[in-house]
Design an enzyme around this catalytic site. Structure first.
Site, mmCIF file in Angstrom:
data_model
loop_
_atom_site.group_PDB
_atom_site.id
_atom_site.type_symbol
_atom_site.label_atom_id
_atom_site.label_comp_id
_atom_site.label_asym_id
_atom_site.label_seq_id
_atom_site.Cartn_x
_atom_site.Cartn_y
_atom_site.Cartn_z
ATOM 1 N N ASP A 25 4.688 -1.110 0.963
ATOM 2 C CA ASP A 25 3.384 -0.681 1.465
ATOM 3 C C ASP A 25 3.446 0.834 1.654
ATOM 4 O OD1 ASP A 25 0.888 -0.427 2.556
ATOM 5 O OD2 ASP A 25 1.296 -1.636 4.329
ATOM 6 N N CYS A 38 -3.353 1.240 -0.838
ATOM 7 C CA CYS A 38 -4.666 1.642 -0.340
ATOM 8 C C CYS A 38 -5.280 2.713 -1.238
ATOM 9 C CB CYS A 38 -4.560 2.145 1.096
ATOM 10 S SG CYS A 38 -3.503 3.595 1.279
#
Length: 101
Positions: free
Chosen positions: A30, A57
């Site tokens: 992540d 993201c």
């Protein structure tokens, strides 16, 4: 608390963590909006991990990093977008990569 004993969570700078990490069976990444550091990505693919889950993201850095994983012999098994921030243009993308045999 969940009775899971075969998992280890590491919240650290990826380059520092890779120095002390034994080769895992699976890995969840992540990274920040900048994506994975190219040196770290090279070390990760050299481990030869069978399953990698990449949470992103930023679609731009995700595409860049996925290209590197593909060149290293990984295939995109599944991908899913999750709207974690309603009323905004932001979305999280989760991709399962598997090592091609």
């Amino acid at each position: 608390m969940n009775g899971i004993h075969n998992v280890r969570f590491i919240a650290d700078d990826v380059m520092k963590a890779l120095d002390s990490l034994p080769v895992p069976d699976s890995l969840i990444l992540d990274p920040p909006r900048d994506g994975i550091n190219p040196k770290a990505l090279c070390r990760i693919v050299n481990y030869g991990i069978n399953n990698i889950v990449y949470v992103s993201c930023n679609p731009k850095t995700l595409a860049r990093d996925l290209k590197s994983f593909r060149l290293a012999g990984y295939e995109i098994e599944k991908a899913c977008c999750v709207d974690m921030f309603p009323q905004t243009g932001h979305v999280e993308t989760i991709v399962l990569l598997t090592k091609a045999e």
